[in-house]
Scaffold this motif. Structure first.
Motif, mmCIF file in Angstrom:
data_model
loop_
_atom_site.group_PDB
_atom_site.id
_atom_site.type_symbol
_atom_site.label_atom_id
_atom_site.label_comp_id
_atom_site.label_asym_id
_atom_site.label_seq_id
_atom_site.Cartn_x
_atom_site.Cartn_y
_atom_site.Cartn_z
ATOM 1 N N UNK A 245 0.040 -12.497 5.936
ATOM 2 C CA UNK A 245 0.506 -12.991 4.641
ATOM 3 C C UNK A 245 2.022 -13.128 4.638
ATOM 4 N N UNK A 246 2.503 -14.107 3.862
ATOM 5 C CA UNK A 246 3.944 -14.251 3.716
ATOM 6 C C UNK A 246 4.489 -13.129 2.852
ATOM 7 N N UNK A 247 5.575 -12.524 3.298
ATOM 8 C CA UNK A 247 6.199 -11.458 2.530
ATOM 9 C C UNK A 247 6.741 -10.373 3.435
ATOM 10 N N UNK A 248 7.481 -9.478 2.840
ATOM 11 C CA UNK A 248 8.022 -8.349 3.589
ATOM 12 C C UNK A 248 6.902 -7.368 3.914
ATOM 13 N N UNK A 249 6.946 -6.748 5.094
ATOM 14 C CA UNK A 249 5.894 -5.794 5.455
ATOM 15 C C UNK A 249 5.700 -4.697 4.421
ATOM 16 N N UNK A 250 6.808 -4.240 3.809
ATOM 17 C CA UNK A 250 6.685 -3.148 2.839
ATOM 18 C C UNK A 250 5.945 -3.575 1.565
ATOM 19 N N UNK A 251 5.820 -4.897 1.358
ATOM 20 C CA UNK A 251 5.019 -5.402 0.240
ATOM 21 C C UNK A 251 3.598 -5.753 0.695
ATOM 22 N N UNK A 252 3.512 -6.391 1.848
ATOM 23 C CA UNK A 252 2.219 -6.894 2.335
ATOM 24 C C UNK A 252 1.272 -5.752 2.714
ATOM 25 N N UNK A 253 1.785 -4.742 3.427
ATOM 26 C CA UNK A 253 0.919 -3.660 3.918
ATOM 27 C C UNK A 253 0.231 -2.919 2.755
ATOM 28 N N UNK A 254 0.974 -2.457 1.719
ATOM 29 C CA UNK A 254 0.291 -1.785 0.608
ATOM 30 C C UNK A 254 -0.697 -2.691 -0.131
ATOM 31 N N UNK A 255 -0.350 -3.991 -0.264
ATOM 32 C CA UNK A 255 -1.253 -4.923 -0.956
ATOM 33 C C UNK A 255 -2.590 -5.027 -0.232
ATOM 34 N N UNK A 256 -2.532 -5.229 1.076
ATOM 35 C CA UNK A 256 -3.768 -5.379 1.857
ATOM 36 C C UNK A 256 -4.529 -4.053 1.905
ATOM 37 N N UNK A 257 -3.799 -2.945 2.020
ATOM 38 C CA UNK A 257 -4.457 -1.623 2.035
ATOM 39 C C UNK A 257 -5.240 -1.414 0.736
ATOM 40 N N UNK A 258 -4.657 -1.860 -0.389
ATOM 41 C CA UNK A 258 -5.333 -1.694 -1.680
ATOM 42 C C UNK A 258 -6.542 -2.625 -1.789
ATOM 43 N N UNK A 259 -6.383 -3.876 -1.334
ATOM 44 C CA UNK A 259 -7.489 -4.837 -1.378
ATOM 45 C C UNK A 259 -8.701 -4.325 -0.591
ATOM 46 N N UNK A 260 -8.429 -3.688 0.545
ATOM 47 C CA UNK A 260 -9.502 -3.200 1.422
ATOM 48 C C UNK A 260 -9.995 -1.815 1.021
#
Length: 308
Positions: A245-260
Motif C-alpha cells: 500500500x502507498x504510505x509510510x510503513x508506520x501508517x501502513x503496518x498498523x492499518x493492515x495488522x488491524x484489517x487482518x
C-alpha cells in the motif's frame, strides 16, 4: 527452520497477571523449549540508607530477593503442575535491560519474551524504556506480548523492506519470514507480507511542470508489488497474502495488522542509536505503539549487542 529451544521470559514485578509467561509456556509446550522466568529488581532506598552498614544493606537486599523468589515460585506452580518445566532467577540490578541482555548472553538463550502495557483509551500498546532498550540492543529476537490470545488459524504479519536491494536488507527480510513461518507452523497460522511505498515527492510535482505523478506512482507501486511477490514466492506464501500500500510503513503496518486482526507483527530492528533509526527501513518508532497485537523483533545476522 527457526526454532526456540531456550526462552527467557521477563517477569513484571508489579502484577500477578503475566501474559508473557503464559505465551512462553505455550511456545514451550509446542516446541519442547526450556523456559527460565527472569526478574530483575532494584530499590534505591536500600542503597541510600546511610545508617546501615554494607553487611546490613546486603542482608536487606537478600531478604527482598528471597521474598520475590517465593512470589515467583507461586506464580510458576500452575505451569509446573501442567508438566511445563520452568526455572526461575531473581537478580538485584539497577538497569533491568542490561541484566536481561547479560543473562541472555551468558545463558545462551535464543528468545526474550516480555509483556507490554496496553493503553485502555487508545487501545494501543505502550512501550516502556526497558522495551525500547531490548528492541535496540538485544542480540536475540524479542517477543513483546499483549494480553491477547493467539487464535487457531490466525494471521501473522511480516513487515518487509523491499526499497533496498543490499544483501543485509534482503537477508533480514528472509529471517523475518523464516521466524514467522516457524511460529505459523506451530500455531497453524497464515503468514502475510506487508510493505508501504512512498507517494510522489511534492517538490518534484511542483518543480517539474511536465512531471506525470500518476505514471511515477504506478511505476513505484509496480516495483514494490513485484519484489514483495518475489519474496512471497521464495517462501511459498500465496500472493493473496501480500499487502502493498502507498504510505509510510508506520501508517501502513498498523492499518493492515488491524484489517487482518493479526495476532503477531514480525519486523526487523537494525540496532542503530536513536529511536527513529531503530526499525528497518527507517520506520519510525511509533509504528509499534500503534499495533494492538504482539510484536516479534528480529536482528540482522552478525549483530553485536553494545551490552557486554
Amino acid at each position: 527452520m527457526m526454532d526456540y529451544k531456550k526462552i527467557l521470559v521477563v517477569i513484571d514485578p508489579t502484577s500477578d497477571v503475566q501474559p508473557a509467561l503464559a505465551r512462553s509456556a505455550e511456545l514451550a509446550r509446542r516446541s519442547q523449549a526450556a523456559v527460565t522466568a527472569f526478574l530483575s529488581i532494584f530499590d534505591l532506598s536500600y542503597e541510600m540508607t546511610s545508617i546501615l552498614s554494607s553487611q546490613e544493606r546486603e542482608a536487606m537486599r537478600l531478604g527482598v530477593v528471597n521474598q520475590r523468589k517465593a512470589w515467583l515460585a507461586d506464580l510458576l506452580q500452575p505451569y509446573l503442575d501442567q508438566g511445563i518445566p520452568i526455572e526461575h532467577q531473581v537478580l538485584w540490578h539497577n538497569r533491568p535491560y542490561e541484566s536481561i541482555i547479560k543473562f541472555t548472553q551468558e545463558g545462551g538463550f535464543d528468545l526474550i519474551v516480555k509483556g507490554t502495557h496496553e493503553h485502555d483509551k487508545l487501545k494501543a500498546v505502550i512501550f516502556t524504556p526497558t522495551d525500547w532498550h531490548l528492541l535496540r540492543k538485544s542480540p536475540v529476537p524479542v517477543l513483546l506480548v499483549k494480553d491477547k490470545e493467539w487464535p487457531v488459524t490466525g494471521n501473522m504479519l511480516c513487515a518487509v523492506n523491499v526499497a533496498c536491494e543490499d544483501e543485509a536488507h534482503l537477508s533480514l527480510n528472509g529471517k523475518i519470514i523464516q521466524h514467522a513461518n516457524a511460529l505459523a507452523q506451530q500455531f497453524n497460522a497464515n503468514v502475510h507480507l506487508v510493505n508501504g511505498y512512498p507517494g510522489t515527492p511534492v517538490n518534484l510535482a511542483i518543480e517539474l511542470p511536465d512531471f506525470d505523478a500518476r505514471t511515477y506512482n504506478e511505476a513505484i507501486q509496480s516495483q514494490h508489488v513485484h519484489r514483495v511477490h518475489e519474496l512471497a514466492n521464495e517462501y511459498q506464501i500465496d500472493s493473496k497474502f501480500c499487502h502493498v500500500q502507498q504510505g509510510l510503513p508506520e501508517d501502513v503496518i498498523p492499518e493492515v495488522a488491524e484489517q487482518l486482526n493479526a495476532e503477531l507483527v514480525v519486523l526487523g530492528t537494525v540496532g542503530r542509536t536513536g529511536l527513529s533509526a531503530a526499525l528497518i527501513g527507517n520506520t519510525a518508532e511509533h509504528v509499534i505503539d500503534s499495533i494492538n497485537c504482539d510484536l516479534l523483533a528480529i536482528k540482522p545476522d552478525g549483530y553485536k549487542s553494545p551490552v557486554s
